[in-house]
Design a protein around this motif. Sequence first.
Motif, PDB file in Angstrom:
ATOM      1  N   LEU A  48      13.643  80.618 -55.273  1.00 39.36           N
ATOM      2  CA  LEU A  48      14.321  80.877 -54.004  1.00 39.36           C
ATOM      3  C   LEU A  48      13.487  80.331 -52.844  1.00 39.36           C
ATOM      4  N   ARG A  49      14.185  80.116 -51.740  1.00 39.75           N
ATOM      5  CA  ARG A  49      13.537  79.530 -50.560  1.00 39.75           C
ATOM      6  C   ARG A  49      12.440  80.463 -50.029  1.00 39.75           C
ATOM      7  N   GLY A  73      16.535  72.284 -43.775  1.00 38.03           N
ATOM      8  CA  GLY A  73      17.490  73.050 -44.568  1.00 38.03           C
ATOM      9  C   GLY A  73      17.556  72.563 -45.995  1.00 38.03           C
ATOM     10  N   LEU A 120      19.289  74.694 -58.254  1.00 35.97           N
ATOM     11  CA  LEU A 120      20.163  75.364 -57.283  1.00 35.97           C
ATOM     12  C   LEU A 120      20.240  74.555 -55.993  1.00 35.97           C
ATOM     13  N   ILE A 153      22.323  71.258 -56.465  1.00 27.80           N
ATOM     14  CA  ILE A 153      23.773  71.471 -56.414  1.00 27.80           C
ATOM     15  C   ILE A 153      24.204  71.742 -54.979  1.00 27.80           C
ATOM     16  N   GLY A 154      23.384  72.477 -54.253  1.00 26.71           N
ATOM     17  CA  GLY A 154      23.692  72.719 -52.841  1.00 26.71           C
ATOM     18  C   GLY A 154      23.758  71.436 -52.041  1.00 26.71           C
ATOM     19  N   GLN A 155      22.838  70.505 -52.324  1.00 29.41           N
ATOM     20  CA  GLN A 155      22.869  69.215 -51.636  1.00 29.41           C
ATOM     21  C   GLN A 155      24.140  68.441 -51.995  1.00 29.41           C
ATOM     22  N   GLN A 195      27.038  69.560 -53.067  1.00 31.87           N
ATOM     23  CA  GLN A 195      28.263  70.159 -52.494  1.00 31.87           C
ATOM     24  C   GLN A 195      28.310  69.976 -50.981  1.00 31.87           C
ATOM     25  N   GLY A 196      27.161  70.092 -50.338  1.00 37.02           N
ATOM     26  CA  GLY A 196      27.136  69.886 -48.889  1.00 37.02           C
ATOM     27  C   GLY A 196      27.468  68.455 -48.508  1.00 37.02           C
ATOM     28  N   THR A 215      31.122  67.672 -48.961  1.00 37.66           N
ATOM     29  CA  THR A 215      31.981  68.241 -47.925  1.00 37.66           C
ATOM     30  C   THR A 215      31.943  67.398 -46.649  1.00 37.66           C
ATOM     31  N   GLN A 216      30.782  66.822 -46.338  1.00 38.59           N
ATOM     32  CA  GLN A 216      30.742  65.944 -45.165  1.00 38.59           C
ATOM     33  C   GLN A 216      31.590  64.693 -45.402  1.00 38.59           C
ATOM     34  N   PRO A 269      36.968  74.133 -54.410  1.00 39.00           N
ATOM     35  CA  PRO A 269      35.952  74.246 -55.435  1.00 39.00           C
ATOM     36  C   PRO A 269      35.385  72.863 -55.758  1.00 39.00           C
ATOM     37  N   MET A 270      34.067  72.805 -55.977  1.00 38.87           N
ATOM     38  CA  MET A 270      33.400  71.521 -56.214  1.00 38.87           C
ATOM     39  C   MET A 270      32.527  71.606 -57.460  1.00 38.87           C
ATOM     40  N   PRO A 271      33.136  71.490 -58.644  1.00 35.98           N
ATOM     41  CA  PRO A 271      32.324  71.508 -59.856  1.00 35.98           C
ATOM     42  C   PRO A 271      31.388  70.303 -59.880  1.00 35.98           C
TER      43      PRO A 271
END
Lengths: 808, 297, 192
Positions: A25-26, A532, A701, A704-706, A708-709, A712-713, A750-752
């Motif tokens: 975790l961060r 971030g 983790l 995957i966050g990168q 999905q982010g 979305t952009q 949703p973004m598998p």
Amino acid sequence: MPTTGAPTKLTQGSQARGGIGASTLRPDGTLKVTGEFAFASDMWHEDMLWGQTLRSTVAHAEIVSIDTSQALATPGVYAVMTYDDLPTDVRTYGLEIQDTPVLAHGKVRHHGEPVALVAADHPETARRAAAKIDVEYRELPVITDEASALAPDAVLVHENRDDLPQGPPASDGPGGTPIAGHVPHPNIVHRQPIVRGDVEAARERADVIVEGEYTFGMQDQAFLGPESGLAVPEEDGGVHLYIATQWLHADLRQIAPVLGLPETKVRMTLAGVGGAFGGREDLSMQIHACLLALRTGKPVKIVYNRFESFFGHVHRHPAKLRYEHGATKDGKLTHMKCRIVLDGGAYASTSAAVVGNASSLSAGPYAVDAVDIEALALYTNNPPCGAMRGFGAVQACFAYEAQMDRLAQRLGLDPVEFRQLNAMEQGTLMPTGQPVDSPAPVAELLRRVKAMPMPPERDWESSEGADVRQLPGGLSNTTHGEGVVRGVGYAVGIKNVGFSEGFDDYSTARVRMEVIGGEPVATVHTAMAEVGQGGVTVHAQIARTELGVAQVTIHPADTRVGSAGSTSASRQTYVTGGAVKNACERVRERVLEIGRRKFGSYHPAWATAELLLEHGRVVTDGGEILADLADVLDDEVVEAEEEWRHRPTEPFDPHTGQGNGHVQYSFAAHRAVVDVDTELGLVKVVELACAQDVGKALNPLSVIGQIQGGTTQGLGIAVMEEIVVDPRTAKVRNPSFTDYLIPTILDTPPMPVDVLELADEHAPYGLRGVGEAPTLSSTPAVLAAIRDATGLELNRTPVRPEHLTGTG
Amino acid sequence: MDFLRPASWEEALAAKAEHPAAVPIAGGTDVMVEINFGHRRPDHLLDLNRIGELAEWESGADSVRLGASVPYAAIMENLRAELPGLALASHTVASPQIRNRGGVGGNLGTASPAGDAHPALLAAGAEVEAESAARGSRRIPIDDFYTGVKRNALAPDELIRAVHIKKADGPQQYSKVGTRNAMVIAVCAFGLALHPATRTVRTGIGSAAPTPVRAKTAEEFLNAALEEDGLWDNGETITPSVAQRFADLCAAACNPIDDVRGTAGYRRRAVGVMARRTLTWTWESYRGTRRTLKGAA
Amino acid sequence: MRVSLTVNGRPQEADDVWEGESLLYVLRERLGLPGSKNACEQGECGSCTVRLDGVPVCACLVAAGQAEGRDVVTVEGLADHARQRAEGGGTRGTGGSETGTPLRDAQRWKAEGGDSRTGEGTELSPIQQAFLEAGAVQCGFCTPGLLVMADELLERNPNPADADIREALCGNLCRCTGYEKIMDAVRLAASR
């Protein structure tokens, strides 16, 4: 320290023990969820003043006069500054070309250009005072596109360019301006041709030829934390700037000369950064806050509001792209020709490097032997454009992927199969002649993304009727299923990682190891801007893996350590991560030396075995425990500061574009599923699946966050995001979150994600930069899906309802 | 700037009489944006939050008296049966946070053509209860309320106390186009109410003319068509050609502009599509209700 | 003007407030509670979401004077708020409670230089813990508003469907995560 909210060390011990490969975790996470994490706009200092910027209300004009007397007379105002108040002769700055005035002098070149500064005791006082500054403009015609920029009588945006290459001019430009061969007009910032193979001969072999013209709109980074910082004057005549930025040392290099201070007297500390995405590569309020602080002798805080933020940073270059592809009837690409015109706006920013990317990556992740490429960036009076996630590769990907679909259609081939037929592999030559020397699993990524299960159809139907939240239009209740057609589209892209074209791209890390409270602790100190992305998480993981400690302290990023380069180009885990790894290795060597000195005589393995640091101990590679680190170190402190570089690159040849310009490539593929209300032209993206090769996921983790982010952009620029500039006035029409729309949680599907890990042997741990590639292919995948649903050509992004309904 | 905090309606009227330029603030969702960005610097802000009755509503025999500050969230939750069109419109307003603060009084006071409540009020039929200290209370029919772009029929010393909205006597629908699936200002919007009691339909169009408007020609056409074919009684479906003609007439009632949110051409088209769809939804609902009643009898 | 209100269970006063100031400005700049964020100041992003007498609102659109005498909960008070709710102590009108940040500290919280802190060991509400664990935090600027909003959703609806979560959070913009991990976090908190 009188400054409230100054960043502090972050120590992770009891809760996070993972090394690389674990989803630890961060270290800043708890502070961020409790509201205690101090962002730049949260900084506070006793007696601080508020800075305000007066910006031009017109795009292109001579400044006839500026009258600041009324502003200065306003009670509560401490200073008003214009160009004439600048302390030295250095009055411009810039990342690549020093063409941006600190404050406008004689002329403004774009809407919202800074003209004057005010410092006052309350933001409202500062705003009111700024409004009382009387600026008289004499408007000039605006340059807004290629035609107006290169017209025979075009006004020069920069009338006295001094950045053009030296040497005998190839020809004379307007006004006798010397012109270098590859910058054929002073209203062109930079131009990069790339030629390889015999295009005309290859063209003869083509069974089908597809031509297309594409338009890419101007996207805003729209980071949520607006530009802000606090400048505190110091007793030695210097200044301490707490700032949200992407690269402390690049800021420092540009700030110090304008202030007339040596770099040692400008101290920079990274304050909390509320997102960046390229928008904080260029300076915004940094110099302004320092100027006001030095002028008033008081701390000055500047916080942009959202309106000002739209003028406070560069945007993604809008582009016009013309492509021609040929293919044989069995589906092999024969050649590609393209011309990419990027609008750089009024100041250069990173336009030249964006041109380098757009040209060198314009063929996409495909093997094509014959290419004729030209990319250039214009100077215009539109808002300045520069870095944004994907950096030149995004615009090209939108166009070449549209071309791939059209070629497949013409050939009667499945679009995924057609791409796979032409997919590059390890060893393929880029248009620049550079071989791709690490895994390039383009076909495999397409296979994986296609193999993912499809989302259900008509999921919005329920026993109680249609759930509008799952339909195009959402809560606005525009359809209960009428007019809704599903479409599916695919795309894949290629992005370079790290700074290219011969740039000396390095990072510095200082790692220290000591025993505190009986436990070995590592401290990592870099100047890396955590925006971030999770770099601080990864640094702690690397230290744990390399040094076998549980507790890692992340020192605040500042300029008391060497440069960590920019948090951009997907490079930080690679380069600063590499530097941290390297410094840890040096520390480990020294710790083992100490161990050998102290304990070598007690066990032969100290001399003979491969030794590792694990779980707070020195162990052999066979697992035998030799000593506790606490005993080895005792009260010694081991520290190492190391610079680390990735493999060198070379510039592209100015005429042929040949050269080993890039370090590493990153690949992602998307499948988009959309529902389109074809009567109203509204789109609901139902699912955006992604497959990406990340080399090695240091923190799954975060990876995957990168993805999905970034995805979305890309979705945003596909269906809603665009800064609209009035072509008659060059003024921005929608500088607000009311009219510049970014996706909400109801717009985001949703973004598998399918993560592939094929190591790049040249990179630390085999990793591959992650952050940008998903932004590339997401947009064309959504466009392809909309084309699939509607049958329309759609050569422009973002797609507006007008384009889907023929009412534009 | 002075911040006036009247504790009662009478105090508020007195304050407004004394300072006619005072800007009333309730939910703050319009006024605070203008203040935050320096677009408006009134000498007086008139806070209406302390006047409890403005956040209350009463349901009468024919209409609902809706306090000017009743938040959209409360309308969605509590008045779905009485005011279905307005409840649907409320659900399209901005975000949950905004719906917790903003109310119809603010929409009327600002009178932006893009205000989400207007088409629903026009379609349902409503009267604005305005009051001044000097002249007392009056009711302004909603059809006379909007006088221009961001202008309304209020006098400078008047405040909006409540809106009297006709209770639904038939199905109502509301639809709004924006380029995002949530939290979006209307590119254009459409409200439709069937009034079986009077055998009429009423419409409201938002963001497609200088003011919110009704599509009166379309209403008259549809009223006549429904009457002619006896549809109110026989409950048969509306033919596609009638629905399309109605949609075309609604589109023709628009007088839109090109702006950064959409083109005039798109607005006309979208209003037509929304008119046709909402007519289908309401009419099918009306037919369904009739059938249910028949079955029950 | 002077504004008196209750924030996170503690009575607070701010003096010399300009009449055009928002509740957000008062919280951030006058009461030392910068947790609520200033990303758009026009109600389009949700970063400044606080509970005003229990109701989630954008603090940027509440005039400071309108908060007079009212009860505000910010992200800084979310853990206490959640604990009191769990203990059945009600969720509103927590004024006078002995818990929460003492007034003196609340007015100027400080991240002291030299101290190491990641907040490990800090008591978190279930939604805060879930955001942390699910990876719902990247830059963190949208996080405070999302937490206040998501906490209120779970208070009303302990078992929301995905569409309910999306509807409840559609007024909170996030630019980093693409929202997937935020969805995960709310699901995780609900499942606990």
